[in-house]
Design an enzyme around this catalytic site. Structure first.
Site, PDB file in Angstrom:
ATOM      1  CE1 TYR A 176      12.700  -3.007  10.429  1.00 45.74           C
ATOM      2  CE2 TYR A 176      14.986  -2.299  10.449  1.00 45.74           C
ATOM      3  CZ  TYR A 176      13.808  -2.503   9.770  1.00 45.74           C
ATOM      4  OH  TYR A 176      13.725  -2.222   8.432  1.00 45.74           O
ATOM      5  CB  ILE A 183      14.118   3.857   1.644  1.00 46.05           C
ATOM      6  CG1 ILE A 183      15.225   2.829   1.293  1.00 46.05           C
ATOM      7  CG2 ILE A 183      13.279   4.218   0.424  1.00 46.05           C
ATOM      8  CD1 ILE A 183      16.259   3.289   0.293  1.00 46.05           C
ATOM      9  CB  SER A 195      18.848  -3.051   9.742  1.00 45.07           C
ATOM     10  OG  SER A 195      18.729  -1.657   9.759  1.00 45.07           O
ATOM     11  CG  ASN A 220      12.351   6.214   7.376  1.00 41.87           C
ATOM     12  OD1 ASN A 220      11.539   6.923   6.789  1.00 41.87           O
ATOM     13  ND2 ASN A 220      13.288   5.531   6.749  1.00 41.87           N
ATOM     14  CB  SER A 243      17.220  -3.786   6.330  1.00 46.27           C
ATOM     15  OG  SER A 243      17.780  -2.584   6.796  1.00 46.27           O
ATOM     16  CE  LYS A 292      13.207  -6.183   7.759  1.00 49.54           C
ATOM     17  NZ  LYS A 292      12.440  -6.081   6.517  1.00 49.54           N
ATOM     18  CB  ILE A 325      10.053  -0.361  -0.266  1.00 51.35           C
ATOM     19  CG1 ILE A 325      11.076   0.675   0.222  1.00 51.35           C
ATOM     20  CG2 ILE A 325      10.732  -1.430  -1.128  1.00 51.35           C
ATOM     21  CD1 ILE A 325      12.089   0.138   1.227  1.00 51.35           C
ATOM     22  CD  GLN A 382      16.908   0.907  13.258  1.00 52.59           C
ATOM     23  OE1 GLN A 382      18.100   1.209  13.230  1.00 52.59           O
ATOM     24  NE2 GLN A 382      16.172   0.863  12.175  1.00 52.59           N
ATOM     25  CB  SER A 391      -0.942   0.007   1.217  1.00 56.97           C
ATOM     26  OG  SER A 391      -0.201  -0.223   2.396  1.00 56.97           O
TER      27      SER A 391
HETATM   28  N1  LIG Z   1      12.402   2.722   4.731  1.00 55.80           N
HETATM   29  C1  LIG Z   1      13.615   2.264   4.993  1.00 55.80           C
HETATM   30  O1  LIG Z   1      14.572   3.009   5.264  1.00 55.80           O
HETATM   31  C2  LIG Z   1      13.864   0.801   4.931  1.00 55.80           C
HETATM   32  C3  LIG Z   1      12.854  -0.137   4.898  1.00 55.80           C
HETATM   33  N2  LIG Z   1      13.159  -1.471   4.848  1.00 55.80           N
HETATM   34  C4  LIG Z   1      12.109  -2.477   4.808  1.00 55.80           C
HETATM   35  O2  LIG Z   1      11.241  -2.203   3.729  1.00 55.80           O
HETATM   36  C5  LIG Z   1       9.982  -2.789   3.987  1.00 55.80           C
HETATM   37  C6  LIG Z   1       8.899  -1.791   3.629  1.00 55.80           C
HETATM   38  O3  LIG Z   1       9.013  -0.679   4.484  1.00 55.80           O
HETATM   39  P1  LIG Z   1       8.736   0.820   4.026  1.00 55.80           P
HETATM   40  O4  LIG Z   1       8.253   0.848   2.646  1.00 55.80           O
HETATM   41  O5  LIG Z   1       9.908   1.611   4.407  1.00 55.80           O
HETATM   42  O6  LIG Z   1       7.591   1.194   5.061  1.00 55.80           O
HETATM   43  P2  LIG Z   1       6.066   1.665   4.922  1.00 55.80           P
HETATM   44  O7  LIG Z   1       5.640   1.884   6.322  1.00 55.80           O
HETATM   45  O8  LIG Z   1       5.931   2.762   3.939  1.00 55.80           O
HETATM   46  O9  LIG Z   1       5.319   0.401   4.315  1.00 55.80           O
HETATM   47  C7  LIG Z   1       5.065  -0.739   5.083  1.00 55.80           C
HETATM   48  C8  LIG Z   1       4.097  -1.606   4.336  1.00 55.80           C
HETATM   49  O10 LIG Z   1       3.948  -2.830   5.068  1.00 55.80           O
HETATM   50  C9  LIG Z   1       2.579  -3.009   5.373  1.00 55.80           C
HETATM   51  N3  LIG Z   1       2.439  -3.705   6.623  1.00 55.80           N
HETATM   52  C10 LIG Z   1       2.867  -3.316   7.856  1.00 55.80           C
HETATM   53  N4  LIG Z   1       2.537  -4.237   8.769  1.00 55.80           N
HETATM   54  C11 LIG Z   1       1.887  -5.214   8.104  1.00 55.80           C
HETATM   55  C12 LIG Z   1       1.282  -6.412   8.503  1.00 55.80           C
HETATM   56  N5  LIG Z   1       1.274  -6.821   9.766  1.00 55.80           N
HETATM   57  N6  LIG Z   1       0.672  -7.180   7.558  1.00 55.80           N
HETATM   58  C13 LIG Z   1       0.660  -6.777   6.268  1.00 55.80           C
HETATM   59  N7  LIG Z   1       1.214  -5.653   5.837  1.00 55.80           N
HETATM   60  C14 LIG Z   1       1.817  -4.878   6.749  1.00 55.80           C
HETATM   61  C15 LIG Z   1       1.970  -1.640   5.387  1.00 55.80           C
HETATM   62  O11 LIG Z   1       0.567  -1.741   5.172  1.00 55.80           O
HETATM   63  P3  LIG Z   1      -0.444  -0.613   5.780  1.00 55.80           P
HETATM   64  O12 LIG Z   1      -0.092   0.669   5.088  1.00 55.80           O
HETATM   65  O13 LIG Z   1      -1.789  -1.104   5.417  1.00 55.80           O
HETATM   66  O14 LIG Z   1      -0.162  -0.595   7.255  1.00 55.80           O
HETATM   67  C16 LIG Z   1       2.713  -1.000   4.205  1.00 55.80           C
HETATM   68  O15 LIG Z   1       2.137  -1.418   3.010  1.00 55.80           O
HETATM   69  C17 LIG Z   1      10.002  -3.207   5.450  1.00 55.80           C
HETATM   70  O16 LIG Z   1      10.206  -4.609   5.531  1.00 55.80           O
HETATM   71  C18 LIG Z   1      11.217  -2.499   6.022  1.00 55.80           C
HETATM   72  O17 LIG Z   1      11.800  -3.204   7.074  1.00 55.80           O
HETATM   73  C19 LIG Z   1      14.437  -1.913   4.817  1.00 55.80           C
HETATM   74  C20 LIG Z   1      15.465  -1.025   4.854  1.00 55.80           C
HETATM   75  C21 LIG Z   1      15.269   0.388   4.924  1.00 55.80           C
HETATM   76  C1  LIG Z   2      13.266   2.336   9.442  1.00 49.99           C
HETATM   77  C2  LIG Z   2      14.682   2.738   9.414  1.00 49.99           C
HETATM   78  O1  LIG Z   2      14.813   4.097   9.125  1.00 49.99           O
HETATM   79  C3  LIG Z   2      15.424   2.036   8.354  1.00 49.99           C
HETATM   80  O2  LIG Z   2      15.063   0.688   8.361  1.00 49.99           O
HETATM   81  C4  LIG Z   2      16.085  -0.003   7.972  1.00 49.99           C
HETATM   82  O3  LIG Z   2      16.050  -1.196   7.805  1.00 49.99           O
HETATM   83  C5  LIG Z   2      17.275   0.871   7.742  1.00 49.99           C
HETATM   84  O4  LIG Z   2      18.408   0.305   8.264  1.00 49.99           O
HETATM   85  C6  LIG Z   2      16.903   2.112   8.448  1.00 49.99           C
HETATM   86  O5  LIG Z   2      17.335   2.043   9.786  1.00 49.99           O
END
Ligand SMILES: NC(=O)C1=CN([C@@H]2O[C@H](COP(=O)(O)OP(=O)(O)OC[C@H]3O[C@@H](n4cnc5c(N)ncnc54)[C@H](OP(=O)(O)O)[C@@H]3O)[C@@H](O)[C@H]2O)C=CC1
Ligand SMILES: C[C@H](O)[C@@H]1OC(=O)[C@H](O)[C@@H]1O
Length: 254
Positions: free
Chosen positions: A157, A190, A146, A195, A144, A161, A18, A154, A15
């Protein structure tokens, strides 16, 4: 060149952030797409609409990945809509920042269940479907940076990862004989919902930018190329690999 023409791609956490970028990016490359999400109904609907506007088919399926039943339902809905599953992008995740010494048990438990258990069940359910189809498949997990480095707030968290990264390595071995490739992407920082509050601190944001050799934090779209590449036949001999997508942050120690 469209790299995923005629493929069915399933994305968890599609939704926002990423996952949303990956879903729309896959559609731009010719895929029909099913997204899973937890609660953001309007954002999920708008992701579907954006994909349909590209001329591809899309569905959104609500469900908590921490519930083992969600994975089977999501895969079944994808098959019902599009007939098969070619690619799973296991992406859904949470990161409720918190100090270590007073970390609530519930926060640890929830973070592990969503990020690691959720990925495990989704990968297993997708793999079962791909094995039944008998034509291989691809799994890309969003781990990640991470997985490789720690974070003071974290501690609950980063192990999830690292676990997702490890899951892809073991799944690559378990599923290679079925022609299923399993890889992970390791994003750096990202700019997404996850975050937004943490990076609202200007000093922290400026520090993170300064640690990034390419001079900026990432956007969700920065993950599209790496995910589509790994999902495509261009990566047909790549499995068990992990691709950092971090603007160079990881190697920038001194
Ligand atoms: N942003 C960053 O810096 C980094 C992110 N990541 C990883 O990227 C992935 C996506 O994160 P990001 O795009 O940043 O975060 P967002 O918060 O933008 O997106 C998270 C997504 O996961 C969904 N979600 C959360 N909890 C659940 C659940 N229990 N069941 C189903 N869907 C769920 C959310 O749905 P809804 O909107 O409906 O809650 C949303 O679609 C994560 O795994 C994160 O760990 C890794 C490295 C860095
Ligand atoms: C959510 C954090 O900003 C993000 O998540 C990760 O996995 C990266 O390492 C950053 O810490």
């Amino acid at each position: 060149m469209k790299l995923l023409e005629g493929k069915t791609v399933l994305v968890t956490g599609g939704s926002t952030g990423i996952g949303r970028a990956a879903a729309i990016g896959a559609a731009r490359h010719g895929a029909d797409v099913a997204i899973n999400y937890a609660s953001s109904d309007n954002k999920a609907r708008s992701c579907v609409a954006e994909i349909e506007a590209l001329g591809q088919r899309a569905i959104a399926v609500k469900g908590d990945v921490a519930d083992p039943a969600t994975s089977g339902e999501f895969i079944a809905r994808g098959v019902e809509a599009f007939g098969r599953v070619d690619v799973l992008v296991s992406n859904a995740g949470i990161c409720p920042f918190h100090a270590f010494l007073d970390m609530p048990v519930e926060t640890v438990d929830r973070t592990f269940r969503v990020n690691l258990h959720g990925a495990y069940y989704m990968v297993q359910a997708a793999a079962r479907q791909m094995v039944e189809q008998g034509e291989g498949g691809v799994i890309v997990a969003v781990s990640s940076i991470s997985a490789l480095v720690g974070g003071e707030f974290q501690t609950h968290y980063t192990p999830t990862k690292a676990g997702v990264h490890s899951l892809m390595q073991s799944a690559a071995i378990a599923l290679g004989k079925h022609g299923i490739r399993c890889n992970s992407v390791l994003p750096g920082t990202i700019l997404t919902e996850i975050n937004k509050d943490d990076l609202a601190d200007d000093a922290k944001r400026a520090y993170m930018e300064s640690r990034t050799p390419l001079g900026r934090l990432g956007q969700p779209e920065d993950l599209v190329g790496p995910i589509v590449f790994l999902a495509s036949d261009m990566a047909e001999y790549v499995t068990g690999a992990a691709l950092l997508v971090d603007g160079g942050m990881f190697v920038n120690l001194q």
